[in-house]
Design a protein around this motif. Sequence first.
Motif, PDB file in Angstrom:
ATOM      1  N   PRO A 222      35.324  46.793   9.884  1.00  0.00           N
ATOM      2  CA  PRO A 222      36.171  47.275  10.985  1.00  0.00           C
ATOM      3  C   PRO A 222      35.638  46.827  12.341  1.00  0.00           C
ATOM      4  N   ASN A 223      36.550  46.762  13.287  1.00  0.00           N
ATOM      5  CA  ASN A 223      36.198  46.354  14.652  1.00  0.00           C
ATOM      6  C   ASN A 223      35.275  47.396  15.277  1.00  0.00           C
ATOM      7  N   ASP A 224      34.162  46.920  15.851  1.00  0.00           N
ATOM      8  CA  ASP A 224      33.220  47.868  16.466  1.00  0.00           C
ATOM      9  C   ASP A 224      33.552  48.169  17.923  1.00  0.00           C
ATOM     10  N   GLY A 225      34.666  47.643  18.439  1.00  0.00           N
ATOM     11  CA  GLY A 225      35.118  47.982  19.789  1.00  0.00           C
ATOM     12  C   GLY A 225      34.359  47.318  20.910  1.00  0.00           C
ATOM     13  N   SER A 226      33.526  46.314  20.604  1.00  0.00           N
ATOM     14  CA  SER A 226      32.728  45.700  21.671  1.00  0.00           C
ATOM     15  C   SER A 226      33.615  44.996  22.696  1.00  0.00           C
ATOM     16  N   GLU A 227      34.650  44.318  22.225  1.00  0.00           N
ATOM     17  CA  GLU A 227      35.535  43.622  23.169  1.00  0.00           C
ATOM     18  C   GLU A 227      36.304  44.626  24.035  1.00  0.00           C
ATOM     19  N   ARG A 228      36.728  45.733  23.423  1.00  0.00           N
ATOM     20  CA  ARG A 228      37.450  46.738  24.208  1.00  0.00           C
ATOM     21  C   ARG A 228      36.524  47.378  25.242  1.00  0.00           C
ATOM     22  N   ARG A 229      35.267  47.548  24.882  1.00  0.00           N
ATOM     23  CA  ARG A 229      34.312  48.135  25.830  1.00  0.00           C
ATOM     24  C   ARG A 229      34.145  47.223  27.043  1.00  0.00           C
ATOM     25  N   ILE A 230      34.036  45.927  26.796  1.00  0.00           N
ATOM     26  CA  ILE A 230      33.933  44.979  27.913  1.00  0.00           C
ATOM     27  C   ILE A 230      35.195  45.034  28.764  1.00  0.00           C
ATOM     28  N   GLY A 231      36.353  45.149  28.104  1.00  0.00           N
ATOM     29  CA  GLY A 231      37.609  45.258  28.849  1.00  0.00           C
ATOM     30  C   GLY A 231      37.660  46.504  29.711  1.00  0.00           C
ATOM     31  N   TYR A 233      35.101  47.922  31.153  1.00  0.00           N
ATOM     32  CA  TYR A 233      34.270  47.680  32.332  1.00  0.00           C
ATOM     33  C   TYR A 233      35.039  46.858  33.367  1.00  0.00           C
ATOM     34  N   ILE A 234      35.722  45.836  32.900  1.00  0.00           N
ATOM     35  CA  ILE A 234      36.479  44.986  33.832  1.00  0.00           C
ATOM     36  C   ILE A 234      37.605  45.786  34.484  1.00  0.00           C
ATOM     37  N   THR A 235      38.333  46.547  33.674  1.00  0.00           N
ATOM     38  CA  THR A 235      39.441  47.344  34.209  1.00  0.00           C
ATOM     39  C   THR A 235      38.934  48.397  35.191  1.00  0.00           C
ATOM     40  N   GLY A 236      37.789  49.009  34.869  1.00  0.00           N
ATOM     41  CA  GLY A 236      37.207  49.984  35.799  1.00  0.00           C
ATOM     42  C   GLY A 236      36.823  49.348  37.120  1.00  0.00           C
ATOM     43  N   GLY A 237      36.298  48.118  37.059  1.00  0.00           N
ATOM     44  CA  GLY A 237      35.959  47.418  38.297  1.00  0.00           C
ATOM     45  C   GLY A 237      37.184  47.131  39.131  1.00  0.00           C
ATOM     46  N   VAL A 238      38.264  46.708  38.464  1.00  0.00           N
ATOM     47  CA  VAL A 238      39.513  46.452  39.190  1.00  0.00           C
ATOM     48  C   VAL A 238      40.038  47.738  39.822  1.00  0.00           C
ATOM     49  N   ALA A 239      39.960  48.859  39.087  1.00  0.00           N
ATOM     50  CA  ALA A 239      40.429  50.143  39.619  1.00  0.00           C
ATOM     51  C   ALA A 239      39.633  50.540  40.858  1.00  0.00           C
ATOM     52  N   THR A 240      38.326  50.349  40.813  1.00  0.00           N
ATOM     53  CA  THR A 240      37.482  50.703  41.960  1.00  0.00           C
ATOM     54  C   THR A 240      37.852  49.879  43.186  1.00  0.00           C
ATOM     55  N   VAL A 241      38.041  48.583  42.990  1.00  0.00           N
ATOM     56  CA  VAL A 241      38.396  47.703  44.111  1.00  0.00           C
ATOM     57  C   VAL A 241      39.728  48.116  44.715  1.00  0.00           C
ATOM     58  N   MET A 242      40.710  48.419  43.865  1.00  0.00           N
ATOM     59  CA  MET A 242      42.031  48.792  44.384  1.00  0.00           C
ATOM     60  C   MET A 242      41.973  50.112  45.153  1.00  0.00           C
ATOM     61  N   LEU A 243      41.202  51.073  44.650  1.00  0.00           N
ATOM     62  CA  LEU A 243      41.079  52.348  45.359  1.00  0.00           C
ATOM     63  C   LEU A 243      40.398  52.159  46.720  1.00  0.00           C
ATOM     64  N   VAL A 244      39.323  51.373  46.746  1.00  0.00           N
ATOM     65  CA  VAL A 244      38.612  51.137  48.010  1.00  0.00           C
ATOM     66  C   VAL A 244      39.523  50.436  49.005  1.00  0.00           C
ATOM     67  N   TRP A 245      40.245  49.416  48.529  1.00  0.00           N
ATOM     68  CA  TRP A 245      41.155  48.711  49.436  1.00  0.00           C
ATOM     69  C   TRP A 245      42.256  49.640  49.957  1.00  0.00           C
ATOM     70  N   ALA A 274      43.243  53.774  32.558  1.00  0.00           N
ATOM     71  CA  ALA A 274      43.204  52.833  31.430  1.00  0.00           C
ATOM     72  C   ALA A 274      41.770  52.489  31.052  1.00  0.00           C
ATOM     73  N   ALA A 275      40.915  52.324  32.074  1.00  0.00           N
ATOM     74  CA  ALA A 275      39.513  52.003  31.801  1.00  0.00           C
ATOM     75  C   ALA A 275      38.831  53.133  31.049  1.00  0.00           C
ATOM     76  N   ILE A 276      39.129  54.390  31.458  1.00  0.00           N
ATOM     77  CA  ILE A 276      38.521  55.540  30.773  1.00  0.00           C
ATOM     78  C   ILE A 276      38.975  55.594  29.317  1.00  0.00           C
ATOM     79  N   TYR A 277      40.288  55.380  29.098  1.00  0.00           N
ATOM     80  CA  TYR A 277      40.805  55.405  27.723  1.00  0.00           C
ATOM     81  C   TYR A 277      40.163  54.304  26.872  1.00  0.00           C
ATOM     82  N   MET A 278      40.089  53.096  27.428  1.00  0.00           N
ATOM     83  CA  MET A 278      39.517  51.971  26.685  1.00  0.00           C
ATOM     84  C   MET A 278      38.052  52.224  26.343  1.00  0.00           C
ATOM     85  N   TYR A 279      37.314  52.816  27.274  1.00  0.00           N
ATOM     86  CA  TYR A 279      35.889  53.042  27.038  1.00  0.00           C
ATOM     87  C   TYR A 279      35.681  54.030  25.898  1.00  0.00           C
TER      88      TYR A 279
END
Length: 322
Positions: A222-231, A233-245, A274-279
């Motif tokens: 079964p998939n260990d979710g490593s790719e989703r975990r990386i996703g 992190y990326i989505t969380g970074g995008v969310a942070t940037v959008m909130l700051v802007w 979305a980032a929280i759900y993915m993590y």
Amino acid sequence: MHPRWRLLTAAAAIVLSTTTARAAECPEGPDEPKCLNAQAQALRDSDPAEAANLYLRSYRLEPKIDPLAGYGTSLAAAERYVEAVEALEKAVEEYDKIAAELQKNNTEAKTLFAVIHRVQFVREELNKLAKHVGKVRITTPNKQLPPGITVVRKGGDVLLRSSDPTTLVVGLYGDFLVWTYPSGRTFEQKVNVSAGTFSNIDIPPEPPLPPPPPVIVQPVAPNDGSERRIGSYITGGVATVMLVWGVSYLSLADGASPAVSGVLIGGGVVAGAAAIYMYFSAETMRTNAKAWREERAAKPMTTTFVPVVNDQMIGAMISGTL
């Protein structure tokens, strides 16, 4: 080295060099077969195996019956009885054809008598060899094999035996017949025939295709979710940037548009969710994959044979837990 061994070594070298020289004495050309026959005749008593080789070379260059008969008698002297009988039977067959042709054309008696005398001599040799071989007779109508099917003695030469494809000479104490079928597949059949006797056999059925090699089907981890975990992190970074802007734009820009700020902040909130759900879903996947691996490590391998059948082959597929 002991003097006796030196003498034996020198004698062997002389014999080998003499044999090589004899073979080299025959130049290529129309007289080569006659030359090879003369050499073979000289070696029949001292070295029948080499004489047989020379007779065979002559026969292949010029397929006359006398070299073929000489080949057979030399093989008999070398105790290669099966090959000898095959060659002598073919020689008798060819001599009989010549005798029949001579009688038909009313050839002078002297020539006809010479051929008949040779036939009698070869037949006598065959009678002497009967106790050293057996024969196999294939049960077929009209002494003909079905189209596309051939059979030879293993190691034999179809060009150096009689024209009857349904009667074969075999060695004692077990020999093999090699069958070839229209599909091109072959089958080796062991035969045991007593000395001087015939054994009747039927044409064996064509063997089936060999089964395919076993296929080991390994279960997918079964998939260990490593790719989703990386996703996440990326989505969380995008969310942070959008909130700051969004916040910076609303508080620092003169005449800031609430709509633009709302889009940035709203997009940041959605991306953050979305980032929280993915993590957390990735964490669940990692936990499940770890449990699966631990279960596999504790469980012994089990194997299941699954039949595989189609119109051409029968086999098995192996599936199981590794």
